[in-house]
Design a protein around this motif. Sequence first.
Motif, mmCIF file in Angstrom:
data_model
loop_
_atom_site.group_PDB
_atom_site.id
_atom_site.type_symbol
_atom_site.label_atom_id
_atom_site.label_comp_id
_atom_site.label_asym_id
_atom_site.label_seq_id
_atom_site.Cartn_x
_atom_site.Cartn_y
_atom_site.Cartn_z
ATOM 1 N N ALA A 415 0.828 -1.214 0.000
ATOM 2 C CA ALA A 415 0.000 0.000 0.000
ATOM 3 C C ALA A 415 0.860 1.260 0.000
ATOM 4 N N PRO A 416 0.288 2.371 -0.476
ATOM 5 C CA PRO A 416 1.018 3.647 -0.378
ATOM 6 C C PRO A 416 1.201 4.043 1.084
ATOM 7 N N ILE A 417 2.222 4.824 1.353
ATOM 8 C CA ILE A 417 2.524 5.239 2.729
ATOM 9 C C ILE A 417 1.797 6.547 3.027
ATOM 10 N N ALA A 418 0.998 6.521 4.082
ATOM 11 C CA ALA A 418 0.150 7.669 4.421
ATOM 12 C C ALA A 418 0.853 8.671 5.326
ATOM 13 N N ASP A 419 1.849 8.189 6.112
ATOM 14 C CA ASP A 419 2.535 9.108 7.036
ATOM 15 C C ASP A 419 3.809 8.459 7.557
ATOM 16 N N ILE A 420 4.746 9.321 7.962
ATOM 17 C CA ILE A 420 5.987 8.900 8.607
ATOM 18 C C ILE A 420 5.947 9.434 10.031
ATOM 19 N N LEU A 421 6.093 8.554 11.009
ATOM 20 C CA LEU A 421 6.004 8.943 12.413
ATOM 21 C C LEU A 421 7.349 8.750 13.105
ATOM 22 N N ASP A 422 7.782 9.779 13.808
ATOM 23 C CA ASP A 422 8.937 9.597 14.678
ATOM 24 C C ASP A 422 8.468 8.910 15.961
ATOM 25 N N PRO A 430 -5.129 7.613 8.536
ATOM 26 C CA PRO A 430 -5.384 6.203 8.240
ATOM 27 C C PRO A 430 -4.529 5.753 7.062
ATOM 28 N N GLY A 431 -4.316 4.454 6.949
ATOM 29 C CA GLY A 431 -3.458 3.922 5.898
ATOM 30 C C GLY A 431 -2.190 3.360 6.503
ATOM 31 N N LEU A 432 -1.200 3.092 5.658
ATOM 32 C CA LEU A 432 0.071 2.540 6.120
ATOM 33 C C LEU A 432 0.982 3.651 6.634
ATOM 34 N N ASN A 433 1.438 3.519 7.878
ATOM 35 C CA ASN A 433 2.347 4.478 8.495
ATOM 36 C C ASN A 433 3.677 3.785 8.790
ATOM 37 N N LEU A 434 4.777 4.519 8.686
ATOM 38 C CA LEU A 434 6.086 4.025 9.105
ATOM 39 C C LEU A 434 6.443 4.704 10.415
ATOM 40 N N LEU A 435 6.820 3.922 11.427
ATOM 41 C CA LEU A 435 7.140 4.440 12.755
ATOM 42 C C LEU A 435 8.605 4.156 13.083
ATOM 43 N N CYS A 436 9.350 5.185 13.412
ATOM 44 C CA CYS A 436 10.758 5.036 13.758
ATOM 45 C C CYS A 436 10.898 4.439 15.154
#
Length: 544
Positions: A415-422, A430-436
């Motif tokens: 899926a496309p990435i909806a947000d990048i989270l520190d 909503p959607g796919l998020n990447l969390l550091c």
Amino acid sequence: MNNTSLLLDPSDNVGVALTDLEPGQKVSLNGVEIEIQEFVAAKHKFAMRDFQLGEDILMYGTIVGEATQPIPVGHAITLQNIHHKVREYTADPGKFAWSAPDVSKWRNRTFNGYLRSDNQAGTANYWLVLPMVFCENTNVLLLKEAFENALGFATPNPYEVQIKNLISGVQGKKITETVADTAVAEENRIFENLDGIRFLTHDLGCGGTRYDAETLCALLAGYINHPNVAGATVLSLGCQNAQTSIMLDKLAKIQKGKAKPLVICEQQQEGTTEVLIQKAIRETFEGLVEANKIKRQPVPLSKLVIGLECGGSDGFSGISANPTLGRVSDLVVALGGSAILSEFPELCGAEQNLINRCADQQMADKFIHLMETYNDAAKRVGSGFDMNPSPGNIKDGLLTDAIKSCGAAKKGGSAPIADILDYTEYLKNPGLNLLCTPGNDVESTTGLAGSGANVILFTTGLGTPTGNPVCPVIKVSTNTKMANRMPDIIDFNAGTIISGEDDLESAGDKLLDLVIQVASGEVTTKAEKNKNYDFIPWKRGVSL
């Protein structure tokens, strides 16, 4: 799937052994037949052609290593003949088109959750007791013993009788006592709509950097705001770096709707320990009465927030369990829900694929910044991302961080990435998020829950008991052998993909069914049964 070996991508130049391969055994992959020249253990890789010094090793269609010596065709890929290498990436996300999976059969499905005033949906209903500083850990444990025993949440320790029998051998007495069944404790529960009280302890809050204290405050605010938490009791000493006021400010920035019941007790203000504990008990009990009024109700699957985690990974992780999570992630995202992919050290080598899926340049730049800043910090203390694989990972086929990372990234589906989270940033989109987060299992799962995941899917090839205090953790095995050996910690076996009993689509659909059952309180995870309530905040600064 070939029952002895596998080529993960047509462009790959190494194959994966699905079973032990013996010298002289012939395998055929992508129309190429080769003869195995030396023993290749299951989960490990073998050369599909002759390699010269410095040539790239390709898996998953990308660079995962470099030959450090000539490797003849049919020979095993080992740490003695390759080392870590990744493909260079660009910052431009370019254009990305996603073919979402067909979710028609899931459209009308719901799970029975706890709908909160902020429109989040809990998969459980807990009251939380937490300390602002390690000085209050003892008082948290005093409250834990008192509440669990009085309210019927305590369960017998199955090993107590064993110890008593050992004592009897020394004293010459016979022990006939048996451990009571957990169901007895359940019958004594006072609050039927409360799934439990969760008690956190940690070793932070003072003595470290102000940055660590502020990060801790943000993490604790995320736990209080969590959809599975009805309210919280906070114990503070008073003089620590992690001030309650900082935590409340962090909480105010993320909470929506009606504020949850919050009991705050500061020991230096209250006076004696007895006064502190009595106040905490009295006001917490009042909060429990209110929390018990909340009941499960049907909510759409768009309210699912799936945390994606792996630990104790092996050479099958990127082939079976991780892609199964990717299928579930894609289904949940297509239904309007959310998924959170963590562990940035285990995305090293998969950067370009993730950059390409970012919604815009700003998002791609944030991802690159977090990755490079984190890796540089690790290098300064002599441990870059390339040193991520553990001895267990290496023994079971994950020789380089790039091999491990390209398999780990499969948990995020397509899926496309909806947000990048520190770290400690709470879910917004909503959607796919990447969390550091770190690759450390417990620090990462702690972060996933702190950012709002209401169910965590956790793949493992070697076995790990990791759980979380407020979020159910579903353990997914990469291989049947381990699932059969450690049934007390495994909830779902994706090893059926390796054996050919399931494909990724059927395995993913079965896992989503299990997620719905767990989210509805119909199935209890093994981590919950074993009380694996692991909580370790990520200490990003340096202790002073």
